[in-house]
Design a protein around this motif. Sequence first.
Motif, PDB file in Angstrom:
ATOM      1  N   LYS A 350      17.707  -3.641  20.103  1.00 27.22           N
ATOM      2  CA  LYS A 350      17.531  -5.027  19.701  1.00 27.22           C
ATOM      3  C   LYS A 350      16.565  -5.194  18.524  1.00 27.22           C
ATOM      4  O   LYS A 350      16.303  -6.302  18.090  1.00 27.22           O
ATOM      5  CB  LYS A 350      17.026  -5.847  20.889  1.00 27.22           C
ATOM      6  N   SER A 351      16.001  -4.105  18.027  1.00 27.10           N
ATOM      7  CA  SER A 351      15.047  -4.204  16.926  1.00 27.10           C
ATOM      8  C   SER A 351      15.785  -4.266  15.592  1.00 27.10           C
ATOM      9  O   SER A 351      16.908  -3.777  15.441  1.00 27.10           O
ATOM     10  CB  SER A 351      14.095  -3.009  16.942  1.00 27.10           C
ATOM     11  N   ASP A 352      15.138  -4.888  14.603  1.00 24.23           N
ATOM     12  CA  ASP A 352      15.736  -5.007  13.269  1.00 24.23           C
ATOM     13  C   ASP A 352      15.679  -3.677  12.538  1.00 24.23           C
ATOM     14  O   ASP A 352      14.684  -2.948  12.627  1.00 24.23           O
ATOM     15  CB  ASP A 352      14.980  -6.070  12.460  1.00 24.23           C
ATOM     16  N   PRO A 353      16.749  -3.343  11.826  1.00 21.71           N
ATOM     17  CA  PRO A 353      16.732  -2.075  11.071  1.00 21.71           C
ATOM     18  C   PRO A 353      15.725  -2.142   9.923  1.00 21.71           C
ATOM     19  O   PRO A 353      15.531  -3.195   9.301  1.00 21.71           O
ATOM     20  CB  PRO A 353      18.170  -1.949  10.553  1.00 21.71           C
ATOM     21  N   VAL A 354      15.068  -1.027   9.664  1.00 26.83           N
ATOM     22  CA  VAL A 354      14.063  -0.937   8.604  1.00 26.83           C
ATOM     23  C   VAL A 354      14.517   0.108   7.584  1.00 26.83           C
ATOM     24  O   VAL A 354      14.836   1.239   7.943  1.00 26.83           O
ATOM     25  CB  VAL A 354      12.681  -0.548   9.176  1.00 26.83           C
ATOM     26  N   GLU A 355      14.551  -0.282   6.334  1.00 23.00           N
ATOM     27  CA  GLU A 355      14.989   0.631   5.274  1.00 23.00           C
ATOM     28  C   GLU A 355      13.890   1.669   4.993  1.00 23.00           C
ATOM     29  O   GLU A 355      12.726   1.308   4.797  1.00 23.00           O
ATOM     30  CB  GLU A 355      15.288  -0.157   4.002  1.00 23.00           C
ATOM     31  N   PRO A 356      14.228   2.960   4.994  1.00 23.18           N
ATOM     32  CA  PRO A 356      13.219   3.979   4.681  1.00 23.18           C
ATOM     33  C   PRO A 356      12.669   3.790   3.271  1.00 23.18           C
ATOM     34  O   PRO A 356      13.392   3.402   2.348  1.00 23.18           O
ATOM     35  CB  PRO A 356      13.993   5.296   4.808  1.00 23.18           C
ATOM     36  N   GLN A 357      11.384   4.050   3.108  1.00 23.90           N
ATOM     37  CA  GLN A 357      10.728   3.906   1.810  1.00 23.90           C
ATOM     38  C   GLN A 357      10.327   5.273   1.265  1.00 23.90           C
ATOM     39  O   GLN A 357       9.826   6.114   2.007  1.00 23.90           O
ATOM     40  CB  GLN A 357       9.487   3.019   1.948  1.00 23.90           C
ATOM     41  N   ILE A 358      10.589   5.488  -0.011  1.00 24.20           N
ATOM     42  CA  ILE A 358      10.232   6.742  -0.689  1.00 24.20           C
ATOM     43  C   ILE A 358       9.005   6.481  -1.561  1.00 24.20           C
ATOM     44  O   ILE A 358       9.024   5.636  -2.441  1.00 24.20           O
ATOM     45  CB  ILE A 358      11.396   7.271  -1.557  1.00 24.20           C
ATOM     46  N   ARG A 359       7.948   7.211  -1.279  1.00 25.28           N
ATOM     47  CA  ARG A 359       6.705   7.036  -2.024  1.00 25.28           C
ATOM     48  C   ARG A 359       6.503   8.242  -2.951  1.00 25.28           C
ATOM     49  O   ARG A 359       6.599   9.392  -2.507  1.00 25.28           O
ATOM     50  CB  ARG A 359       5.520   6.915  -1.062  1.00 25.28           C
ATOM     51  N   VAL A 360       6.233   7.962  -4.218  1.00 20.13           N
ATOM     52  CA  VAL A 360       6.054   9.004  -5.239  1.00 20.13           C
ATOM     53  C   VAL A 360       4.679   8.852  -5.879  1.00 20.13           C
ATOM     54  O   VAL A 360       4.256   7.739  -6.214  1.00 20.13           O
ATOM     55  CB  VAL A 360       7.153   8.901  -6.326  1.00 20.13           C
ATOM     56  N   ASN A 361       3.986   9.965  -6.013  1.00 21.18           N
ATOM     57  CA  ASN A 361       2.693   9.970  -6.685  1.00 21.18           C
ATOM     58  C   ASN A 361       2.934  10.319  -8.159  1.00 21.18           C
ATOM     59  O   ASN A 361       3.202  11.476  -8.507  1.00 21.18           O
ATOM     60  CB  ASN A 361       1.771  10.991  -6.033  1.00 21.18           C
ATOM     61  N   PRO A 362       2.838   9.365  -9.072  1.00 16.18           N
ATOM     62  CA  PRO A 362       3.147   9.645 -10.489  1.00 16.18           C
ATOM     63  C   PRO A 362       2.116  10.548 -11.167  1.00 16.18           C
ATOM     64  O   PRO A 362       2.393  11.140 -12.221  1.00 16.18           O
ATOM     65  CB  PRO A 362       3.168   8.250 -11.127  1.00 16.18           C
ATOM     66  N   ASN A 363       0.927  10.673 -10.589  1.00 19.96           N
ATOM     67  CA  ASN A 363      -0.127  11.495 -11.201  1.00 19.96           C
ATOM     68  C   ASN A 363      -0.118  12.938 -10.709  1.00 19.96           C
ATOM     69  O   ASN A 363      -0.981  13.728 -11.083  1.00 19.96           O
ATOM     70  CB  ASN A 363      -1.504  10.874 -10.908  1.00 19.96           C
TER      71      ASN A 363
END
Length: 605
Positions: A350-363
């Motif tokens: 019954k929970s709402d779907p959550v889109e996976p997030q991709i985190r990138v370190n530009p430095n």
Amino acid sequence: MSLIRILPEHIANQIAAGEVIQRPASVVKELLENAIDANAQHIQLHVKDAGKTLIQVIDDGSGMNDSDAASCFLRHATSKLQSADDLFRLSTKGFRGEALASISAIAHVTLKTKMAHSEVGLQLVVEGNQLKSNEAIVCETGSSFAVKNLFYNVPARRNFLKSDSIEFGHIQSEFERVALAHPELHFSLHHNNIEIYKLPSGNLRMRVAAIFGKGSNERLVPIEEETNIVKISGFVGKPDSAKKTRGEQFLFVNQRFFKDSYFNHAISKAFEGMLSAKHFASYCIYLEVDPAKIDVNIHPTKTEIKFEEDRFIYSILLSSVRQALGKYNIFPTLDFEQEAAFELPAEIRKSDPVEPQIRVNPNYNPFQSTRASSGSGSGSGNYTSAMRPADYPQHQPEDWANFYQIDETPRAAEATLLESEESGNSNQYLIHENFLFCPTKSGLLVINIRRARHRILFDELMRKFVIQALDAQQLLFPIEKELEPAAALIWKDQQKLWNQLGFVYQLEATALSIEAVPTLLPADALDQCIDELTNKAHYQDLEGGDIAHFMVDLLSRNAARFFQLKHQEEAAFFVDSLFQCEQHAFSPSGKSIMHTLTFDELSKK
């Protein structure tokens, strides 16, 4: 001086009556069974004030002559037995000859009877086992027993009788058992001049559907099995018609109702995997066994029977119910045409779907890492610094998994520390789904939010219920519901109580029209609430105070299901309200609300 004395006849009769006649329903059972043994085809039952004022059974059976009519009120007088061997070949209902003697010992009884070849009938009036009058009258063929003022000379027993709705519920149960055992006979039941049942003679399916209520015919699964040990017939209800009470469970052997937990276990086992532990299947099952292989003379009410081959009958009953369920495709089957898909766990369905997030370190630059390379080795299988190109960096890069990191944690499921907006408030509460965590001097206090809310609401509603009616919400369209006769009687007799609980309704016969319901009662739980409450009131002898207690518990429990804490101040007020309750450690259903994890426990973990 002799210490042992023979009891007087009237005292002995009252003791015997106490064994056989426990309440008005006991009289109904004995009189109906006598009418069946008299070969009656039409049997009428008339009751007033739940049997306390009048119980009358009228039949068109064979009737009695003058001598039989006078003898039937004597103890151990029976036409069913000729010798001791007949006890082991019983084919009739009654056989002890104690029923009419016990009834006449504690009530005023009027008997009208006439045989088919007689021109006139006979009327006898018996009070306290004393014959008051005996005269010839004109009456119909058959017998009519009118039992008035039950327990008139045993006031202690009369004072222990329950309310009219409960006592009539027991009468109805006895009537249903006899009517289900003999679908070939015509039965009718009237209470306070109102017709409750009119059951014409017919087949077994018609009779079961008439007793179980409208719409039950489609939920019946027939059972047929015949062996040299037992013949089994009848019906079981489909799993989707299961209820939370055992009300609609009937077992018969040779057209005699009986109770047996051993055979009930066989039927329950046949439903394994289709019903939850809190639900019970409906069934009406008939066994035909050689009368010489059963003993019905082991209990005064004859509802307990001893079987000679009970283990074999258990196995046959279990397999026959399973076979019936499988034959009519009640068992769950595999659907090969269903679209292939993952089966989601129940907790996240019954929970709402959550889109996976991709985190990138530009430095991030792997060639500027400061971590030294692993030591050089020797041997032909090792890659050493001497083998590297001149411009290759001298340090190994960091773990490449740190460069791309996928965060799939749903934000809604994270535990949130609710900190006070006011400075100086040291109370901090950690809320995770249904639990509230609070630091204390001795450790960490864990509170079940829903159970705590259940306790708070229950105490509030009980205090309010004593003073005024509970809040109700008017329905835009009335809800129509057909009730069973006994259930309708409960709603009729307790209307003032229902109004106090927040129900506003109209009742005509067995048709219930609900116009308003308690504010705390969710719309989707209304049917379940009415069925559960009615069944408990009918089968568990709930009276006014018990009904109110159960209803308030049901309302507070349903309202607590959707409760959530969101703010620090709300959590603090919630905890304060809980500790103001007298029984703040346990919910109304007796479940624990809180537990303290001590520092010692945390250290050991």
